[in-house]
Design an enzyme around this catalytic site. Sequence first.
Site, PDB file in Angstrom:
ATOM      1  N   LYS A  22       0.854  -1.213   0.000  1.00 46.45           N
ATOM      2  CA  LYS A  22       0.000   0.000   0.000  1.00 46.45           C
ATOM      3  C   LYS A  22       0.875   1.243   0.000  1.00 46.45           C
ATOM      4  CE  LYS A  22      -1.642   1.531   4.049  1.00 46.45           C
ATOM      5  NZ  LYS A  22      -1.360   2.933   4.396  1.00 46.45           N
ATOM      6  N   ASN A  23       1.915   1.248   0.838  1.00 46.05           N
ATOM      7  CA  ASN A  23       2.720   2.460   1.030  1.00 46.05           C
ATOM      8  C   ASN A  23       3.740   2.684  -0.070  1.00 46.05           C
ATOM      9  OD1 ASN A  23       1.169   2.905   3.222  1.00 46.05           O
ATOM     10  ND2 ASN A  23       2.706   2.303   4.725  1.00 46.05           N
ATOM     11  N   ARG A  93      -5.092  10.981   4.086  1.00 48.14           N
ATOM     12  CA  ARG A  93      -4.057  12.004   4.170  1.00 48.14           C
ATOM     13  C   ARG A  93      -2.965  11.798   3.117  1.00 48.14           C
ATOM     14  NH1 ARG A  93       0.408  11.578   6.354  1.00 48.14           N
ATOM     15  NH2 ARG A  93       0.402  13.705   7.125  1.00 48.14           N
ATOM     16  N   CYS A 117      -4.711  11.919  12.452  1.00 48.06           N
ATOM     17  CA  CYS A 117      -5.465  10.666  12.564  1.00 48.06           C
ATOM     18  C   CYS A 117      -5.223  10.132  13.973  1.00 48.06           C
ATOM     19  CB  CYS A 117      -5.015   9.676  11.495  1.00 48.06           C
ATOM     20  SG  CYS A 117      -3.352   9.119  11.782  1.00 48.06           S
ATOM     21  N   ARG A 122       0.299  14.190  12.509  1.00 50.59           N
ATOM     22  CA  ARG A 122       0.709  13.997  11.115  1.00 50.59           C
ATOM     23  C   ARG A 122       0.981  15.339  10.397  1.00 50.59           C
ATOM     24  NH1 ARG A 122      -0.985   8.699   9.947  1.00 50.59           N
ATOM     25  NH2 ARG A 122       0.612   8.653   8.322  1.00 50.59           N
ATOM     26  N   PRO A 123       1.901  16.159  10.882  1.00 51.68           N
ATOM     27  CA  PRO A 123       2.173  17.462  10.262  1.00 51.68           C
ATOM     28  C   PRO A 123       2.787  17.307   8.865  1.00 51.68           C
ATOM     29  CG  PRO A 123       3.838  16.968  11.876  1.00 51.68           C
ATOM     30  CD  PRO A 123       2.811  15.884  11.998  1.00 51.68           C
ATOM     31  N   ILE A 124       2.858  18.409   8.133  1.00 51.68           N
ATOM     32  CA  ILE A 124       3.477  18.385   6.791  1.00 51.68           C
ATOM     33  C   ILE A 124       4.543  19.475   6.655  1.00 51.68           C
ATOM     34  CG2 ILE A 124       1.518  17.364   5.540  1.00 51.68           C
ATOM     35  CD1 ILE A 124       0.798  20.322   4.766  1.00 51.68           C
ATOM     36  N   LEU A 126       7.682  19.455   6.937  1.00 46.38           N
ATOM     37  CA  LEU A 126       8.900  19.084   6.187  1.00 46.38           C
ATOM     38  C   LEU A 126       8.622  19.014   4.681  1.00 46.38           C
ATOM     39  CD1 LEU A 126      10.356  16.411   8.641  1.00 46.38           C
ATOM     40  CD2 LEU A 126      11.026  18.828   8.377  1.00 46.38           C
ATOM     41  N   ASP A 305       4.897   0.512  11.973  1.00 46.62           N
ATOM     42  CA  ASP A 305       3.676  -0.138  11.476  1.00 46.62           C
ATOM     43  C   ASP A 305       3.566  -1.591  11.932  1.00 46.62           C
ATOM     44  OD1 ASP A 305       3.580   1.524   8.220  1.00 46.62           O
ATOM     45  OD2 ASP A 305       3.139   2.199  10.256  1.00 46.62           O
ATOM     46  N   ARG A 397      -8.511  -0.495   4.651  1.00 45.18           N
ATOM     47  CA  ARG A 397      -7.666   0.479   3.955  1.00 45.18           C
ATOM     48  C   ARG A 397      -6.320  -0.137   3.581  1.00 45.18           C
ATOM     49  NH1 ARG A 397      -6.892   5.829   7.140  1.00 45.18           N
ATOM     50  NH2 ARG A 397      -5.594   6.089   5.324  1.00 45.18           N
TER      51      ARG A 397
HETATM   52  C1  EPZ Z   1       4.219   6.789   6.084  1.00 45.23           C
HETATM   53  O1  EPZ Z   1       3.465   7.828   6.676  1.00 45.23           O
HETATM   54  C2  EPZ Z   1       3.279   5.594   6.018  1.00 45.23           C
HETATM   55  N1  EPZ Z   1       2.124   5.932   5.182  1.00 45.23           N
HETATM   56  C3  EPZ Z   1       2.835   5.210   7.426  1.00 45.23           C
HETATM   57  O2  EPZ Z   1       2.050   4.035   7.313  1.00 45.23           O
HETATM   58  C4  EPZ Z   1       4.074   4.889   8.255  1.00 45.23           C
HETATM   59  O3  EPZ Z   1       3.681   4.602   9.575  1.00 45.23           O
HETATM   60  C5  EPZ Z   1       5.013   6.106   8.247  1.00 45.23           C
HETATM   61  O4  EPZ Z   1       5.352   6.439   6.892  1.00 45.23           O
HETATM   62  C6  EPZ Z   1       6.315   5.831   9.003  1.00 45.23           C
HETATM   63  O5  EPZ Z   1       6.956   4.737   8.441  1.00 45.23           O
HETATM   64  C7  EPZ Z   1       2.271   5.929   3.844  1.00 45.23           C
HETATM   65  O6  EPZ Z   1       3.342   5.692   3.315  1.00 45.23           O
HETATM   66  C8  EPZ Z   1       1.049   6.242   3.048  1.00 45.23           C
HETATM   67  P1  EPZ Z   1       6.335  10.162   8.166  1.00 45.23           P
HETATM   68  P2  EPZ Z   1       4.061   9.346   6.688  1.00 45.23           P
HETATM   69  O7  EPZ Z   1       6.200  11.419   7.395  1.00 45.23           O
HETATM   70  O8  EPZ Z   1       4.794   9.612   5.432  1.00 45.23           O
HETATM   71  C9  EPZ Z   1       6.738  13.405  11.527  1.00 45.23           C
HETATM   72  C10 EPZ Z   1       0.278   2.602   7.728  1.00 45.23           C
HETATM   73  O9  EPZ Z   1      -0.142   2.052   8.750  1.00 45.23           O
HETATM   74  N2  EPZ Z   1       6.635  14.385  10.424  1.00 45.23           N
HETATM   75  O10 EPZ Z   1       7.570   9.331   7.997  1.00 45.23           O
HETATM   76  O11 EPZ Z   1       2.966  10.253   7.073  1.00 45.23           O
HETATM   77  C11 EPZ Z   1       5.390  12.775  11.831  1.00 45.23           C
HETATM   78  O12 EPZ Z   1       4.670  13.572  12.737  1.00 45.23           O
HETATM   79  C12 EPZ Z   1       0.695   4.059   7.769  1.00 45.23           C
HETATM   80  O13 EPZ Z   1       0.413   2.039   6.621  1.00 45.23           O
HETATM   81  C13 EPZ Z   1       6.878  15.731  10.705  1.00 45.23           C
HETATM   82  O14 EPZ Z   1       7.170  16.095  11.843  1.00 45.23           O
HETATM   83  O15 EPZ Z   1       5.093   9.224   7.881  1.00 45.23           O
HETATM   84  C14 EPZ Z   1       5.752  11.457  12.452  1.00 45.23           C
HETATM   85  O16 EPZ Z   1       6.004  11.645  13.825  1.00 45.23           O
HETATM   86  C15 EPZ Z   1       0.498   4.652   9.129  1.00 45.23           C
HETATM   87  N3  EPZ Z   1       6.766  16.631   9.702  1.00 45.23           N
HETATM   88  C16 EPZ Z   1       7.067  11.094  11.752  1.00 45.23           C
HETATM   89  O17 EPZ Z   1       7.535  12.279  11.107  1.00 45.23           O
HETATM   90  C17 EPZ Z   1       6.446  16.275   8.423  1.00 45.23           C
HETATM   91  O18 EPZ Z   1       6.384  17.155   7.533  1.00 45.23           O
HETATM   92  C18 EPZ Z   1       6.912  10.014  10.709  1.00 45.23           C
HETATM   93  O19 EPZ Z   1       6.077  10.507   9.710  1.00 45.23           O
HETATM   94  C19 EPZ Z   1       6.193  14.905   8.160  1.00 45.23           C
HETATM   95  C20 EPZ Z   1       6.298  13.985   9.173  1.00 45.23           C
END
Ligand code: EPZ
Length: 416
Positions: A22-23, A93, A117, A122-124, A126, A305, A397
């Site tokens: 999925k990811n 998201r 969620c 889940r900030p953006i 970065l 995960d 999902r």
């Molecule tokens: C991806 O989410 C996956 N989703 C998640 O899988 C997975 O848990 C996660 O990576 C970590 O491996 C998809 O790929 C669709 P991150 P993502 O950005 O990209 C912080 C599942 O169950 N962060 O690596 O959203 C954030 O708050 C899902 O399949 C910032 O601070 O994860 C978190 O603490 C759940 N600023 C950490 O980074 C940002 O701009 C990890 O988030 C982005 C993220």
Amino acid sequence: MDRFMVEKSPPLRGNIRISGAKNSALPILAASLLGTEDIILENVPKLKDVEVMCEVLSYLGAKVELLDKGIIKINSANINKHETPYELMSRMRASFLVAGPLLTRLGRAKTSLPGGCAIGTRPIDLHLKGFRALGARIDVDHGNIGAHADELIGERIYLDFPSVGATENVMMAAVMAEGETIIDNAAMEPEIVDLSNFLNKLGGRIKGAGTSTIRIRGVKKLGGATHSVIPDRIEVGTFMVAAAITKGDITIEKVIPSHVKPMIAKLRETGCKVIEEEDNIRVIGIDEPKAIDIKTLPYPGFPTDMQPQFMALMCVSKGTSVAIETVFENRFMHVDELKRMGADIKIDGRSAIIQGVDSLMSAPVKASDLRAGAALVLAGLISDGITEISNIYHIDRGYEDLEEKFAKLGGKLYRA
Ligand code: EPZ
């Protein structure tokens, strides 16, 4: 609303084949907006999240056709919208991953601020830091994010956290930018490598995916490609735990063993037997799995995960286990549900201390997110009586044909 009814099942035995990741499918579908010729994606899992992403692509003007089970054809030559509607964005998201491609193709993108969620805010920030570094202007109004760039110019970008989504979005915003972009402290997940391979098939020039430094030389145009999505390492891990928790013997086919090293190592620490073959993994459970400690980290560390699923196993392991969740700030929603089933778990900040018990008992429980739901299914398989799991849309999902896969192994799980 659908529910899963999970009955106490005999030790699961047999072979199963894993679906596409999925990811990996979600960022690659978003990246398909960058291509101007036919794209064929194979091994795409049939999931709610994939359906939503395909709806987003169609809304933006891409031609999306399901050719056969798991095979999707996309042509984004004539995409004509840069704005995704709130209704679609709010359903998933990960649809924010279209921002980078839209910025590249159309010079602008407008999407609603992705919601948080259950597992965290889940900030953006970065993602936006990367877009700004490449020359985009960002504005936020009424819950929408607008990004505009007359041109995108390569830059060196440091990610304060190796965010998977931010690495993917920045790669897609940089792939046609002027000059070279370097992403430092990039995420190293296999899904990043899969996306990079796909973009390079389209004509991109990306090096270093899978390491913490990714170099992207901008190109003028991206064409078409055929690409098969990698197997889902989290689904592999989920079924590895299913073998351990039911004391069964499962061979998981068509996997990439190097993607699941942390799960192999941790299951071996419990005393389970894990046999790695070419592209198969066989897990043989034992009567008394030992307690273990896990700490979630970005790849190649233990994946967040897989934390809920391993916690279900620790609930019935011998001794005291500790699970430390360092990636998300609120990923212990499954703890209260497991405690309703008789688990002995105490939370202390980012740590959960689990005292193994002899057995769990069935109870009505709720899935709070995708992987928490999977953990409850695993716990239900070994609990006396019938465990009723609600909110299983979370599970739908991310797991394709879950009932069929468990049934093939002797697992008693059905939708009510
Ligand atoms: C991806 O989410 C996956 N989703 C998640 O899988 C997975 O848990 C996660 O990576 C970590 O491996 C998809 O790929 C669709 P991150 P993502 O950005 O990209 C912080 C599942 O169950 N962060 O690596 O959203 C954030 O708050 C899902 O399949 C910032 O601070 O994860 C978190 O603490 C759940 N600023 C950490 O980074 C940002 O701009 C990890 O988030 C982005 C993220």
